[in-house]
Motif scaffolding. Structure first.
Motif, PDB file in Angstrom:
ATOM      1  N   LEU A   1       6.386  10.146   1.055  1.00  0.00           N
ATOM      2  CA  LEU A   1       5.899   8.901   0.478  1.00  0.00           C
ATOM      3  C   LEU A   1       7.045   8.113  -0.152  1.00  0.00           C
ATOM      4  N   ARG A   2       8.006   8.847  -0.705  1.00  0.00           N
ATOM      5  CA  ARG A   2       9.192   8.174  -1.275  1.00  0.00           C
ATOM      6  C   ARG A   2       9.952   7.428  -0.190  1.00  0.00           C
ATOM      7  N   ASP A   3      10.149   8.068   0.965  1.00  0.00           N
ATOM      8  CA  ASP A   3      10.842   7.416   2.080  1.00  0.00           C
ATOM      9  C   ASP A   3      10.097   6.160   2.524  1.00  0.00           C
ATOM     10  N   ASN A   4       8.777   6.261   2.604  1.00  0.00           N
ATOM     11  CA  ASN A   4       7.967   5.106   3.017  1.00  0.00           C
ATOM     12  C   ASN A   4       8.080   3.964   2.012  1.00  0.00           C
ATOM     13  N   ALA A   5       8.129   4.322   0.727  1.00  0.00           N
ATOM     14  CA  ALA A   5       8.245   3.296  -0.312  1.00  0.00           C
ATOM     15  C   ALA A   5       9.608   2.613  -0.253  1.00  0.00           C
ATOM     16  N   GLU A   6      10.654   3.411  -0.030  1.00  0.00           N
ATOM     17  CA  GLU A   6      11.993   2.831   0.079  1.00  0.00           C
ATOM     18  C   GLU A   6      12.076   1.890   1.279  1.00  0.00           C
TER      19      GLU A   6
ATOM     20  N   GLN B   1       0.836  -1.202   0.000  1.00  0.00           N
ATOM     21  CA  GLN B   1       0.000   0.000   0.000  1.00  0.00           C
ATOM     22  C   GLN B   1       0.873   1.256   0.000  1.00  0.00           C
ATOM     23  N   ASN B   2       1.931   1.255   0.812  1.00  0.00           N
ATOM     24  CA  ASN B   2       2.826   2.418   0.879  1.00  0.00           C
ATOM     25  C   ASN B   2       3.567   2.635  -0.440  1.00  0.00           C
ATOM     26  N   ILE B   3       3.957   1.542  -1.071  1.00  0.00           N
ATOM     27  CA  ILE B   3       4.601   1.658  -2.382  1.00  0.00           C
ATOM     28  C   ILE B   3       3.627   2.258  -3.392  1.00  0.00           C
ATOM     29  N   GLY B   4       2.398   1.777  -3.338  1.00  0.00           N
ATOM     30  CA  GLY B   4       1.384   2.275  -4.259  1.00  0.00           C
ATOM     31  C   GLY B   4       1.100   3.756  -4.066  1.00  0.00           C
ATOM     32  N   LYS B   5       1.087   4.201  -2.822  1.00  0.00           N
ATOM     33  CA  LYS B   5       0.826   5.623  -2.546  1.00  0.00           C
ATOM     34  C   LYS B   5       1.903   6.495  -3.173  1.00  0.00           C
ATOM     35  N   PHE B   6       3.155   6.046  -3.081  1.00  0.00           N
ATOM     36  CA  PHE B   6       4.231   6.817  -3.703  1.00  0.00           C
ATOM     37  C   PHE B   6       4.105   6.775  -5.220  1.00  0.00           C
ATOM     38  N   GLY B   7       3.725   5.621  -5.734  1.00  0.00           N
ATOM     39  CA  GLY B   7       3.548   5.499  -7.184  1.00  0.00           C
ATOM     40  C   GLY B   7       2.489   6.434  -7.718  1.00  0.00           C
ATOM     41  N   ASP B   8       1.545   6.817  -6.853  1.00  0.00           N
ATOM     42  CA  ASP B   8       0.470   7.717  -7.259  1.00  0.00           C
ATOM     43  C   ASP B   8       0.837   9.187  -7.053  1.00  0.00           C
ATOM     44  N   ASP B   9       1.904   9.434  -6.280  1.00  0.00           N
ATOM     45  CA  ASP B   9       2.325  10.812  -5.975  1.00  0.00           C
ATOM     46  C   ASP B   9       3.845  10.820  -5.857  1.00  0.00           C
ATOM     47  N   ARG B  10       4.531  10.785  -6.980  1.00  0.00           N
ATOM     48  CA  ARG B  10       5.972  10.529  -7.022  1.00  0.00           C
ATOM     49  C   ARG B  10       6.826  11.732  -6.656  1.00  0.00           C
ATOM     50  N   GLU B  11       6.202  12.873  -6.441  1.00  0.00           N
ATOM     51  CA  GLU B  11       6.963  14.052  -6.029  1.00  0.00           C
ATOM     52  C   GLU B  11       6.975  14.222  -4.514  1.00  0.00           C
ATOM     53  N   ASN B  12       6.246  13.380  -3.813  1.00  0.00           N
ATOM     54  CA  ASN B  12       6.123  13.487  -2.360  1.00  0.00           C
ATOM     55  C   ASN B  12       7.295  12.776  -1.697  1.00  0.00           C
ATOM     56  N   SER B  13       8.177  13.534  -1.040  1.00  0.00           N
ATOM     57  CA  SER B  13       9.389  12.957  -0.453  1.00  0.00           C
ATOM     58  C   SER B  13       9.084  12.025   0.716  1.00  0.00           C
TER      59      SER B  13
ATOM     60  N   GLU C   1      12.444  -0.535 -10.501  1.00  0.00           N
ATOM     61  CA  GLU C   1      12.769   0.141 -11.776  1.00  0.00           C
ATOM     62  C   GLU C   1      11.664   1.089 -12.184  1.00  0.00           C
ATOM     63  N   ASN C   2      10.432   0.702 -11.978  1.00  0.00           N
ATOM     64  CA  ASN C   2       9.301   1.551 -12.317  1.00  0.00           C
ATOM     65  C   ASN C   2       9.328   2.851 -11.533  1.00  0.00           C
ATOM     66  N   LEU C   3       9.721   2.746 -10.260  1.00  0.00           N
ATOM     67  CA  LEU C   3       9.728   3.909  -9.374  1.00  0.00           C
ATOM     68  C   LEU C   3      11.050   4.675  -9.405  1.00  0.00           C
ATOM     69  N   GLY C   4      12.050   4.101 -10.071  1.00  0.00           N
ATOM     70  CA  GLY C   4      13.357   4.755 -10.100  1.00  0.00           C
ATOM     71  C   GLY C   4      14.059   4.712  -8.766  1.00  0.00           C
ATOM     72  N   LEU C   5      13.855   3.624  -8.020  1.00  0.00           N
ATOM     73  CA  LEU C   5      14.463   3.490  -6.682  1.00  0.00           C
ATOM     74  C   LEU C   5      15.577   2.453  -6.689  1.00  0.00           C
TER      75      LEU C   5
END
Length: 262
Positions: free
Chosen positions: A223-228, A209-221, A258-262
């Motif tokens: 959310l990026r931390d949560n996805a990582e 779910q956290n990965i998906g949230k970042f995928g939907d808002d990729r400029e949010n730092s 790769e999709n998220l650039g992480l």
């Protein structure tokens, strides 16, 4: 009628509809009576004939139906199937109208099945309790499943389904691709033979779910931390499931990164 009643009506018949068998329901037949059971079975077959192509086109819905056919007391699968049937019928009004018409034709029989049988028939013990449900009206609402751990797990599974569906409905091709990847990973996580504990399965779904949230808002730092964090944690959690295809899991996680650039 609502989607909860639709799903609860179908569950006792899924072993038949999915070609798993019907021995488990001997006690259920005795409870509602053979005549009612036979009429309800024919109605379930007619309804399923309309729904099956749509269900099989949605991997998560198909897996949920298969799990319920094998384990009717699987509240995660029940909750997931209800949510996905609601989405399916909300998006296909003609089909919803057809299903409603079929159900209303034998509303008394369907009500007896839904109201008499506990849809969590377990194993060969044929445990039958009472549930409540109404038949009639429009297909509209999906509610929470009763049961303490069932609610928590069901809500997490549903929340993950919601974000993957949101991504797949996005106008962004990369978000759509991510949604499909997350859906495939969720299917693996929710497989009964994954051998994950329920606690670990729920943790893994929360990370998706956290990965998906970042995928939907990729400029949010944030959310990026949560996805990582999620992508770092998932390999350890999933390593606890001896039933996983490790190569497939690794491939999915690599594609997500790769999709998220992480």
């Amino acid at each position: 009628m609502d989607v909860i009643s639709l799903t609860k009506f179908l569950v006792p018949f899924l072993p038949i509809l999915m070609n798993v068998g019907n021995k488990v329901f001997d006690g259920a037949i005795a409870k509602v009576g053979e005549d009612v059971w036979d009429k309800a079975k024919d109605k379930a077959k007619a309804v399923w004939a309309k729904l099956q192509p749509k269900v099989e086109a949605k991997p998560m819905a198909k897996v949920a139906a298969e799990e319920l056919a094998k384990s009717p007391n699987d509240e995660v699968a029940l909750d997931t199937l209800q949510k996905l049937l609601k989405e399916l019928l909300d998006g296909d009004k003609p089909l919803a109208t057809e299903i409603t018409g079929l159900m209303e034709e034998d509303s008394e029989v369907i009500s007896k099945v839904v109201n008499t049988l506990n849809q969590t028939v377990t194993g060969n013990e044929n445990v039958v309790n009472t549930v409540t449900g109404n038949v009639g009206g429009d297909i509209t609402n999906v509610g929470n499943i009763a049961g303490s751990t069932g609610i928590a797990v069901g809500r997490q599974a549903s929340a993950t389904v919601n974000i993957t569906n949101q991504l797949q409905n996005s106008s962004n091709p990369e978000a759509q691709k991510l949604g499909k990847l997350l859906e495939q990973l969720q299917i693996e996580i929710q497989k009964e033979d994954s051998e994950l504990t329920q606690k670990d399965r729920d943790k893994a779904l929360k990370h998706l779910q956290n990965i998906g949230k970042f995928g939907d808002d990729r400029e949010n730092s944030d959310l990026r931390d949560n996805a990582e964090t999620a992508l770092d944690a998932l390999p350890t959690i999933l390593s606890q499931g001896a039933g996983f295809n490790k190569t497939r899991i690794d491939t999915l996680l690599t594609s997500i990164k790769e999709n998220l650039g992480l």
